[in-house]
Write a protein that holds these residues in place. Structure first.
Motif, PDB file in Angstrom:
ATOM      1  N   THR A 134      14.104  11.062 -22.590  1.00  0.00           N
ATOM      2  CA  THR A 134      14.661  11.488 -23.873  1.00  0.00           C
ATOM      3  C   THR A 134      14.125  12.844 -24.321  1.00  0.00           C
ATOM      4  N   TYR A 188       6.420  -5.052 -27.945  1.00  0.00           N
ATOM      5  CA  TYR A 188       7.592  -4.351 -28.466  1.00  0.00           C
ATOM      6  C   TYR A 188       7.320  -2.857 -28.641  1.00  0.00           C
ATOM      7  N   GLU A 196       7.750  -1.678 -25.131  1.00  0.00           N
ATOM      8  CA  GLU A 196       9.172  -1.636 -24.780  1.00  0.00           C
ATOM      9  C   GLU A 196       9.836  -0.399 -25.375  1.00  0.00           C
ATOM     10  N   ALA A 197       9.524  -0.100 -26.625  1.00  0.00           N
ATOM     11  CA  ALA A 197      10.118   1.069 -27.273  1.00  0.00           C
ATOM     12  C   ALA A 197       9.710   2.355 -26.557  1.00  0.00           C
ATOM     13  N   ARG A 231       8.517   2.700 -23.511  1.00  0.00           N
ATOM     14  CA  ARG A 231       8.996   2.695 -22.126  1.00  0.00           C
ATOM     15  C   ARG A 231      10.478   3.052 -22.052  1.00  0.00           C
ATOM     16  N   GLN A 232      11.236   2.566 -23.020  1.00  0.00           N
ATOM     17  CA  GLN A 232      12.653   2.911 -23.076  1.00  0.00           C
ATOM     18  C   GLN A 232      12.832   4.417 -23.286  1.00  0.00           C
ATOM     19  N   GLY A 265      13.968   5.028 -19.770  1.00  0.00           N
ATOM     20  CA  GLY A 265      15.338   4.555 -19.871  1.00  0.00           C
ATOM     21  C   GLY A 265      16.301   5.497 -20.555  1.00  0.00           C
ATOM     22  N   TRP A 289      17.992   6.997 -24.448  1.00  0.00           N
ATOM     23  CA  TRP A 289      18.359   6.522 -25.771  1.00  0.00           C
ATOM     24  C   TRP A 289      19.140   5.218 -25.680  1.00  0.00           C
ATOM     25  N   HIS A 290      18.816   4.287 -26.578  1.00  0.00           N
ATOM     26  CA  HIS A 290      19.487   2.989 -26.572  1.00  0.00           C
ATOM     27  C   HIS A 290      19.430   2.412 -27.984  1.00  0.00           C
ATOM     28  N   ARG A 340      18.784  -0.449 -29.023  1.00  0.00           N
ATOM     29  CA  ARG A 340      17.682  -1.385 -29.270  1.00  0.00           C
ATOM     30  C   ARG A 340      16.451  -0.687 -29.848  1.00  0.00           C
ATOM     31  N   LEU A 341      16.364   0.624 -29.688  1.00  0.00           N
ATOM     32  CA  LEU A 341      15.222   1.355 -30.232  1.00  0.00           C
ATOM     33  C   LEU A 341      15.143   1.206 -31.747  1.00  0.00           C
ATOM     34  N   TYR A 361      13.384  -2.023 -32.492  1.00  0.00           N
ATOM     35  CA  TYR A 361      11.950  -1.920 -32.233  1.00  0.00           C
ATOM     36  C   TYR A 361      11.238  -1.198 -33.383  1.00  0.00           C
TER      37      TYR A 361
END
Length: 272
Positions: free
Chosen positions: A150, A225, A228-229, A231-232, A236, A238-239, A241-242, A245
């Motif tokens: 990102t 969490y 996860e945020a 790591r995304q 990963g 932009w998503h 689900r952020l 989180y």
């Protein structure tokens, strides 16, 4: 109209006084930190060592299919940040623990100051300290070849995630320092909690690779969490689900700060 006009200057005066109190307390925390130069250097460098040795040393032994990426350094980057936040939160409560045991906290609270400024100044200071650590960790990660999916905005959000987690955990350990009977209890409980908090999360191992019972525990861990945020954002991209989180971490931080405020009021005799 006259009463309302008179209320505004009075409110402005209170806010100005509160800001002055915060500046004075922040300066005190800063002077305490810079006087311990060895601690200052180690506090800054130790997390980067974790990233280098775990990322480069252990990364070659890890099954990339298990972690879901070829970039194990990028995978553990949120875990290293999380471990840094935990250590920073514990150390952030120690100065006020000593103030309490030496009697200085009682003297401080006997002064005509807003007692909430003591708690807020410690939280703000620890966010700044952790922010410097996280910035250095991210710089080392980029040097090691981690490419953040990102970009620079993602790095800023990773720092925000770390700040929210810092506020939450520092508040928890401040509550323990205020409400606990002494430093033996504080260090016993914080030492007992730190390692399970880190390892019972997805800091270094994905949830899918854990035994069922451990994955269930990890899903109850707020650090999971935060990992996860971050790591995304790192691997990963932009998503949607952020948003969840960040909202969840914000609510968790608010709950922890409220609990710390209540513990502080009880220790301080219930005064504001």
């Amino acid at each position: 109209m006259t009463v309302a006009s008179g209320a505004r200057p009075a409110r402005a005066t209170r806010l100005g006084q509160w800001a002055q109190e915060l500046r004075a307390l922040l300066r005190r925390w800063y002077l305490q930190l810079v006087r311990e130069r060895a601690h200052l250097v180690l506090t800054l460098c130790q997390p980067a060592f974790w990233l280098v040795f775990f990322g480069l040393g252990v990364g070659g032994l890890v099954d990339h299919a298990t972690v879901g990426t070829d970039d194990y350094t990028g995978f553990i980057l949120p875990g290293v940040i999380g471990s840094t936040v935990i250590g920073s939160a514990i150390s952030g409560a120690v100065p006020l623990l000593w103030d309490k045991e030496t009697g200085y906290l009682h003297k401080l609270l006997s002064m005509p100051i807003n007692r909430g400024s003591v708690l807020l100044s410690r939280l703000l200071f620890q966010v700044v300290v952790t922010g410097v650590q996280v910035a250095f960790i991210l710089l080392v990660a980029v040097v090691l070849g981690v490419r953040v999916a990102t970009g620079f905005p993602g790095l800023l959000l990773v720092s925000l995630v770390a700040a929210l987690l810092t506020v939450a955990l520092t508040a928890v350990f401040l509550a323990l320092a205020y409400h606990g009977p002494g430093h033996n209890t504080f260090f016993t409980v914080s030492g007992f909690a730190a390692l399970p908090l880190l390892l019972a999360s997805n800091a270094f191992v994905p949830l899918a690779a854990m035994p069922g019972w451990m994955a269930a525990v990890a899903r109850l861990n707020p650090l999971t969490y935060a990992n996860e945020a971050s790591r995304q954002l790192v691997l990963g991209g932009w998503h949607p689900r952020l948003v969840g989180y960040l909202v969840g971490l914000s609510l968790f931080a608010a709950v922890c700060v409220t609990a710390a405020s209540l513990a502080f009021r009880k220790q301080a005799g219930g005064a504001p």
